[in-house]
Design a protein around this motif. Structure first.
Motif, PDB file in Angstrom:
ATOM      1  N   ALA A  61      -9.610 -27.338  83.750  1.00 51.03           N
ATOM      2  CA  ALA A  61     -10.256 -28.600  84.151  1.00 51.03           C
ATOM      3  C   ALA A  61      -9.228 -29.729  84.215  1.00 51.03           C
ATOM      4  CB  ALA A  61     -11.385 -28.940  83.184  1.00 51.03           C
ATOM      5  N   ILE A  62      -8.316 -29.775  83.231  1.00 53.10           N
ATOM      6  CA  ILE A  62      -7.261 -30.801  83.233  1.00 53.10           C
ATOM      7  C   ILE A  62      -6.351 -30.644  84.450  1.00 53.10           C
ATOM      8  CG2 ILE A  62      -5.143 -31.527  82.025  1.00 53.10           C
ATOM      9  CD1 ILE A  62      -6.700 -30.823  79.365  1.00 53.10           C
ATOM     10  N   CYS A  63      -5.921 -29.413  84.715  1.00 58.98           N
ATOM     11  CA  CYS A  63      -5.026 -29.174  85.856  1.00 58.98           C
ATOM     12  C   CYS A  63      -5.727 -29.491  87.172  1.00 58.98           C
ATOM     13  CB  CYS A  63      -4.537 -27.729  85.853  1.00 58.98           C
ATOM     14  SG  CYS A  63      -3.458 -27.364  84.450  1.00 58.98           S
ATOM     15  N   ASN A  64      -7.019 -29.147  87.252  1.00 59.55           N
ATOM     16  CA  ASN A  64      -7.767 -29.386  88.485  1.00 59.55           C
ATOM     17  C   ASN A  64      -7.888 -30.887  88.733  1.00 59.55           C
ATOM     18  OD1 ASN A  64      -9.319 -28.381  90.703  1.00 59.55           O
ATOM     19  ND2 ASN A  64     -11.189 -28.993  89.620  1.00 59.55           N
ATOM     20  N   GLU A  65      -8.199 -31.612  87.681  1.00 57.75           N
ATOM     21  CA  GLU A  65      -8.327 -33.063  87.767  1.00 57.75           C
ATOM     22  C   GLU A  65      -6.996 -33.692  88.201  1.00 57.75           C
ATOM     23  OE1 GLU A  65     -10.519 -36.577  87.385  1.00 57.75           O
ATOM     24  OE2 GLU A  65     -11.168 -34.479  87.298  1.00 57.75           O
ATOM     25  N   ALA A  66      -5.899 -33.155  87.671  1.00 55.59           N
ATOM     26  CA  ALA A  66      -4.571 -33.711  87.977  1.00 55.59           C
ATOM     27  C   ALA A  66      -3.941 -33.075  89.213  1.00 55.59           C
ATOM     28  CB  ALA A  66      -3.647 -33.516  86.774  1.00 55.59           C
ATOM     29  N   ARG A  67      -4.687 -32.159  89.861  1.00 53.33           N
ATOM     30  CA  ARG A  67      -4.178 -31.457  91.056  1.00 53.33           C
ATOM     31  C   ARG A  67      -2.848 -30.745  90.780  1.00 53.33           C
ATOM     32  NH1 ARG A  67      -8.665 -33.200  91.704  1.00 53.33           N
ATOM     33  NH2 ARG A  67      -9.464 -34.198  93.599  1.00 53.33           N
ATOM     34  N   ARG A  68      -2.762 -30.117  89.607  1.00 52.99           N
ATOM     35  CA  ARG A  68      -1.576 -29.322  89.263  1.00 52.99           C
ATOM     36  C   ARG A  68      -1.886 -27.854  89.532  1.00 52.99           C
ATOM     37  NH1 ARG A  68       2.778 -32.641  88.976  1.00 52.99           N
ATOM     38  NH2 ARG A  68       2.052 -34.556  88.008  1.00 52.99           N
ATOM     39  N   THR A  69      -1.003 -27.176  90.205  1.00 51.86           N
ATOM     40  CA  THR A  69      -1.256 -25.781  90.568  1.00 51.86           C
ATOM     41  C   THR A  69      -0.959 -24.847  89.398  1.00 51.86           C
ATOM     42  OG1 THR A  69       0.951 -25.712  91.515  1.00 51.86           O
ATOM     43  CG2 THR A  69      -0.870 -26.146  93.027  1.00 51.86           C
ATOM     44  N   VAL A  70      -1.763 -23.800  89.303  1.00 54.90           N
ATOM     45  CA  VAL A  70      -1.745 -22.896  88.151  1.00 54.90           C
ATOM     46  C   VAL A  70      -1.578 -21.447  88.615  1.00 54.90           C
ATOM     47  CG1 VAL A  70      -3.116 -22.029  86.201  1.00 54.90           C
ATOM     48  CG2 VAL A  70      -3.250 -24.452  86.841  1.00 54.90           C
ATOM     49  N   VAL A  71      -0.640 -20.740  87.982  1.00 56.98           N
ATOM     50  CA  VAL A  71      -0.435 -19.325  88.295  1.00 56.98           C
ATOM     51  C   VAL A  71      -0.851 -18.482  87.084  1.00 56.98           C
ATOM     52  CG1 VAL A  71       1.264 -17.558  88.912  1.00 56.98           C
ATOM     53  CG2 VAL A  71       1.492 -19.881  89.802  1.00 56.98           C
ATOM     54  N   PRO A  72      -1.950 -17.737  87.185  1.00 53.98           N
ATOM     55  CA  PRO A  72      -2.359 -16.879  86.063  1.00 53.98           C
ATOM     56  C   PRO A  72      -1.363 -15.720  85.909  1.00 53.98           C
ATOM     57  CG  PRO A  72      -4.164 -17.207  87.652  1.00 53.98           C
ATOM     58  CD  PRO A  72      -2.905 -17.675  88.300  1.00 53.98           C
ATOM     59  N   GLN A  73      -1.039 -15.392  84.634  1.00 60.13           N
ATOM     60  CA  GLN A  73      -0.085 -14.322  84.380  1.00 60.13           C
ATOM     61  C   GLN A  73      -0.612 -13.348  83.329  1.00 60.13           C
ATOM     62  OE1 GLN A  73       3.676 -16.254  83.368  1.00 60.13           O
ATOM     63  NE2 GLN A  73       4.226 -16.363  85.554  1.00 60.13           N
ATOM     64  N   GLY A  74      -0.448 -12.057  83.617  1.00 53.47           N
ATOM     65  CA  GLY A  74      -0.799 -11.025  82.645  1.00 53.47           C
ATOM     66  C   GLY A  74       0.471 -10.370  82.109  1.00 53.47           C
ATOM     67  N   GLY A  75       0.579  -9.068  82.282  1.00 52.97           N
ATOM     68  CA  GLY A  75       1.732  -8.337  81.750  1.00 52.97           C
ATOM     69  C   GLY A  75       2.979  -8.427  82.618  1.00 52.97           C
ATOM     70  N   MET A  76       2.892  -9.109  83.756  1.00 51.68           N
ATOM     71  CA  MET A  76       4.029  -9.315  84.673  1.00 51.68           C
ATOM     72  C   MET A  76       4.599  -7.987  85.192  1.00 51.68           C
ATOM     73  SD  MET A  76       3.874 -12.528  84.791  1.00 51.68           S
ATOM     74  CE  MET A  76       5.314 -13.071  85.731  1.00 51.68           C
ATOM     75  N   THR A  77       3.727  -7.006  85.401  1.00 46.12           N
ATOM     76  CA  THR A  77       4.190  -5.707  85.903  1.00 46.12           C
ATOM     77  C   THR A  77       3.846  -5.512  87.378  1.00 46.12           C
ATOM     78  OG1 THR A  77       2.118  -4.615  85.291  1.00 46.12           O
ATOM     79  CG2 THR A  77       3.848  -4.681  83.615  1.00 46.12           C
ATOM     80  N   LEU A  79       3.728  -5.594  91.541  1.00 48.58           N
ATOM     81  CA  LEU A  79       4.730  -5.136  92.504  1.00 48.58           C
ATOM     82  C   LEU A  79       4.614  -5.868  93.840  1.00 48.58           C
ATOM     83  CD1 LEU A  79       4.586  -1.320  91.706  1.00 48.58           C
ATOM     84  CD2 LEU A  79       6.431  -2.905  91.135  1.00 48.58           C
ATOM     85  N   SER A  80       3.929  -7.013  93.830  1.00 47.81           N
ATOM     86  CA  SER A  80       3.851  -7.757  95.084  1.00 47.81           C
ATOM     87  C   SER A  80       4.054  -9.253  94.880  1.00 47.81           C
ATOM     88  CB  SER A  80       2.497  -7.490  95.756  1.00 47.81           C
ATOM     89  OG  SER A  80       1.453  -7.885  94.892  1.00 47.81           O
ATOM     90  N   GLY A  81       4.515  -9.620  93.695  1.00 51.08           N
ATOM     91  CA  GLY A  81       4.850 -11.027  93.467  1.00 51.08           C
ATOM     92  C   GLY A  81       3.656 -11.928  93.218  1.00 51.08           C
ATOM     93  N   GLY A  82       2.496 -11.347  92.918  1.00 52.80           N
ATOM     94  CA  GLY A  82       1.284 -12.145  92.759  1.00 52.80           C
ATOM     95  C   GLY A  82       1.305 -13.099  91.576  1.00 52.80           C
ATOM     96  N   ALA A  83       2.176 -12.871  90.594  1.00 53.00           N
ATOM     97  CA  ALA A  83       2.216 -13.738  89.402  1.00 53.00           C
ATOM     98  C   ALA A  83       3.520 -14.534  89.307  1.00 53.00           C
ATOM     99  CB  ALA A  83       2.026 -12.896  88.139  1.00 53.00           C
ATOM    100  N   ILE A  84       4.324 -14.524  90.368  1.00 49.52           N
ATOM    101  CA  ILE A  84       5.590 -15.269  90.344  1.00 49.52           C
ATOM    102  C   ILE A  84       5.305 -16.757  90.574  1.00 49.52           C
ATOM    103  CG2 ILE A  84       7.858 -15.566  91.417  1.00 49.52           C
ATOM    104  CD1 ILE A  84       7.753 -12.638  92.241  1.00 49.52           C
ATOM    105  N   PRO A  85       5.759 -17.615  89.656  1.00 51.24           N
ATOM    106  CA  PRO A  85       5.495 -19.048  89.823  1.00 51.24           C
ATOM    107  C   PRO A  85       6.530 -19.718  90.735  1.00 51.24           C
ATOM    108  CG  PRO A  85       6.630 -18.666  87.761  1.00 51.24           C
ATOM    109  CD  PRO A  85       6.473 -17.311  88.414  1.00 51.24           C
ATOM    110  N   ARG A  86       6.157 -20.893  91.231  1.00 55.47           N
ATOM    111  CA  ARG A  86       7.127 -21.785  91.853  1.00 55.47           C
ATOM    112  C   ARG A  86       7.505 -22.806  90.776  1.00 55.47           C
ATOM    113  NH1 ARG A  86       3.164 -23.698  96.562  1.00 55.47           N
ATOM    114  NH2 ARG A  86       2.235 -24.441  94.615  1.00 55.47           N
ATOM    115  N   ALA A  87       8.579 -23.546  91.014  1.00 51.01           N
ATOM    116  CA  ALA A  87       9.063 -24.482  89.985  1.00 51.01           C
ATOM    117  C   ALA A  87       8.033 -25.571  89.679  1.00 51.01           C
ATOM    118  CB  ALA A  87      10.382 -25.119  90.432  1.00 51.01           C
ATOM    119  N   SER A  88       7.155 -25.850  90.624  1.00 52.85           N
ATOM    120  CA  SER A  88       6.161 -26.907  90.402  1.00 52.85           C
ATOM    121  C   SER A  88       4.860 -26.387  89.782  1.00 52.85           C
ATOM    122  CB  SER A  88       5.838 -27.583  91.741  1.00 52.85           C
ATOM    123  OG  SER A  88       5.383 -26.607  92.662  1.00 52.85           O
TER     124      SER A  88
END
Lengths: 464, 464
Positions: A61-77, A79-88
């Protein structure tokens, strides 16, 4: 729009998650920067480590209000880059939300938090006298939440389906912070839209999976493994059909290997020698798994004997012990060495089973014509219509991976194939999604994304 | 908004569908007015009979533009009013879009138009050497499109899942007229959101299903049927668990019958006599189905013998012939007589298997306390966590059906149960949807509905 400064956002997040629940800068380890592809490792702007669903909800809710983008991460295993964050981006890890909450033996269900590793879940199911019908190489590190977010495939699909088929209930936090709790334990529940299937396989772009109810299956007490050889693809399809007709879902693996793959696999085994005296045009590793501990595999062997006489198969090596079976599986599992021995350009495509063999032949011919020096390895879970192809980038040193991707995906389209059978789209296949999905489908996906995440804060740049 | 007159709209529709593709007034027969519940029969403002997907698309585009509401209709065999029109609605029938288009034996898939009856599809699958793992009483009239729109359950769920689990590909026309073609034939396909599962079970409120690719299963060659008796619900769960552990999905039916239901069922059979010499607290009809034609059921009988000795079951009658099996099934199939012999108030609820028995006891006690004269019949597919309850309205003549619905659904909530296991929400259960779904879930469904059908023209007043 609320353009809160990043420092304000961090302060608000620390209030919810505590000091140790929010990391920035060097406190964010390498594990949060990329997945098993090692692609584009990037330190996110912050790493969140919630302990409860309520914390996930308030943080989103805080990130949504502040329009900050969020990348959910699990075990980081992945094979298609779905959990790789950008610097922002702000990474949101489920690491601290782990644990089995309940095993209901009457319902044959298991309830757990999303950060639970697959192996932990498998072991708990086994101890309770059941089997969790989901298994993949990354089992020790991958997390249930990530498995469901990518609709993982793995080793048991021919028997029990993909991750999706194991799910009865799901709890998801939307971008707004709303908690969507559909923790259903029933096989049948027709009360409105089936929301869980929308989140499963959406790779964290529609919501953050926080809990799940999975189905448990009875344990398979006896396993019988055989390596068979064919002279043509159609014979392999014939064998699969005949075995399925006789044994149904007791056929628990059907792994087809083309000669290049088979030779490579054999070369990495302890003996380095093929179990067969001669070479064949095609091989399959087949496994029969019975609920009955007293099943000695005789009926399975008898059917194979008939098919050998009929000429459907040319040769067969039946494992006589667990170590025999492991030696046969070692050939197929050479894929674990791909990242070490090759510069792998991996494909994870699917095609209708009937045309999969023809596609391999055409694809190999086209690769050989275009890049005569290419070294390529084909194998497939053909019962699941899934083909894996790995091109060794070292064999075509002047060709970019992207060029190879584009070349192969281009061949896939006329066959009605899909660019991802099991690994997902993530970051790496996003530009090729249109090979498999029509403009109308993409428009519907975009409309659904906008409906559930209107500010686009969840896993931006992934999938669509 | 385009407030075209209704006559203008009809003229535009006739241009697309031809004179015989658009009916109004007395030309619209009774079949288009209500479903098998006979609830609120209403003649729609018009009936459309398209022959092609393109005609469906153009017709929906016209209705969307003119803001005319559309009710998709299949075989009209529904049990929750999902296809009942209002006088202002335009009914869109799939009757003229029937036929099997392809059976792909290598992929084990079947492609068909949505208006194909289930029985036609079953027969075509059987002729090709397969089985379609979807079966229900209405098979001769119900259509595949309707089966998928309601995610039909039926007789084979314990073995192969609901209608949803049989679907690999789907073609759907959206309210806008956009054709969403996802005619996938692959078991594994992880390329973006799984749209098909959103339309399956959405009861025509998100799009009109026009085509489908279904999975085919190997034929089961041998069936063995037994009627067993228990002294308590927990023993039935124990039997189910033990049989599943030994035979997996070879257990193809597990139909639990409480004494009132059993007596009613027996009274309608040819002999009118129970197969057992004495009465028991609980009965189950269990079926074992093997792929192996040579399976004589001996291993199934042997396990039942062990469980009889252990006291898990109190008594058992094993069918020795097909006619024996049919006689046992006749008891369970007395439900077909409910509409004739009773004024049925039908419940189609689901509960976690572990608490289903307790719910029945409490529900019966509560009904007896509230309405001592009530005659109620309980049976359940407990392997699917599905309980059916029918209260005979004649036994409580001064009580409205609605009062009975509200009374039972109110008891369901604390058990985490669902108001519809298989029949769907439609018109009749809409006001009770909130028993099973949270405000957050309802909000998400509403957002998705608005995203895919912004003008709300598809099946208004149903589901949400």
């Amino acid at each position: 729009m609320n353009n809160a400064s990043f420092d304000d956002t961090l302060a608000a997040l620390r209030e919810v998650l505590g000091e140790d629940g929010v990391r920035v800068g060097a406190a964010i380890g390498e594990r949060s920067m990329t997945d098993w592809t090692k692609h584009a490792a990037t330190r996110p702007a912050a790493l969140l480590l919630p302990r409860t669903v309520q914390q996930v909800a308030r943080a989103l809710a805080i990130c949504n209000e502040a329009r900050r983008t969020v990348v959910p991460q699990g075990g980081m295993t992945g094979l298609s880059g779905g959990a790789i964050p950008r610097a922002s981006d702000i990474a949101l890890s489920l690491d601290r939300m782990a644990g089995i909450e309940e095993i209901d033996t009457a319902s044959a269900t298991m309830t757990m938090l999303a950060g639970t590793t697959l192996q932990t879940a498998q072991e708990a199911a086994f101890e309770a006298g059941f089997e969790l019908a989901l298994d993949l190489g990354a089992r020790g590190s991958c997390q249930i939440g990530g498995n469901l977010a990518t609709n993982a495939g793995g080793n048991r699909v021919i028997q029990s389906g993909t991750a999706r088929e194991q799910v009865l209930g799901l709890e998801v936090v939307l971008a707004s912070g709303a908690v969507l709790s559909s923790m259903n334990k029933m096989v049948k529940n027709n009360t409105g839209y089936d929301l869980k299937h929308l989140f499963i396989g959406s790779e964290g772009t529609l919501g953050v999976i926080t809990r799940a109810v999975l189905r448990l299956r009875p344990q398979r007490a006896a396993r019988h493994t055989v390596l068979v050889a064919f002279d043509a693809y159609d014979k392999a399809v014939d064998l699969l059909r005949r075995l399925s007709a006789q044994f149904g879902s007791d056929i628990s693996a059907f792994e087809l290997m083309w000669p290049d793959f088979f030779r490579f696999g054999v070369s990495l085994t302890a003996s380095g020698r093929s179990p067969f005296a001669e070479a064949y045009p095609l091989y399959a590793l087949v496994e029969h798994a019975s609920f009955d501990a007293a099943d000695d595999g005789e009926s399975f062997s008898a059917v194979l004997g008939e098919l050998l006489e009929e000429g459907v198969i040319l040769d067969a090596v039946i494992a006589q012990s667990v170590s025999d079976a492991e030696a046969l599986w070692a050939i197929r599992e050479c894929t674990a060495e791909f990242p070490v021995k090759l510069d792998p350009v991996n494909f994870d495509v699917s095609l209708p089973t009937g045309v999969l063999g023809e596609f391999v032949d055409r694809c190999r011919a086209a690769l050989d014509e275009k890049w005569p020096a290419n070294e390529s390895y084909f194998f497939g879970h053909i019962g699941d219509s899934n083909l894996h192809l790995t091109v060794d980038g070292r064999s075509v040193p002047d060709v970019s991976h992207h060029t190879i991707y584009a070349f192969v995906y281009d061949m896939l389209k006329p066959y009605g194939g899909s660019v991802s059978a099991e690994h997902g789209i993530g970051l790496l296949k996003r530009e090729f999604l249109a090979v498999s999905r029509s403009p109308e489908e993409l428009a519907a996906m975009t409309a659904i994304k906008a409906a559930l995440d209107p500010n686009g804060i969840l896993n931006p740049g992934k999938v669509i």
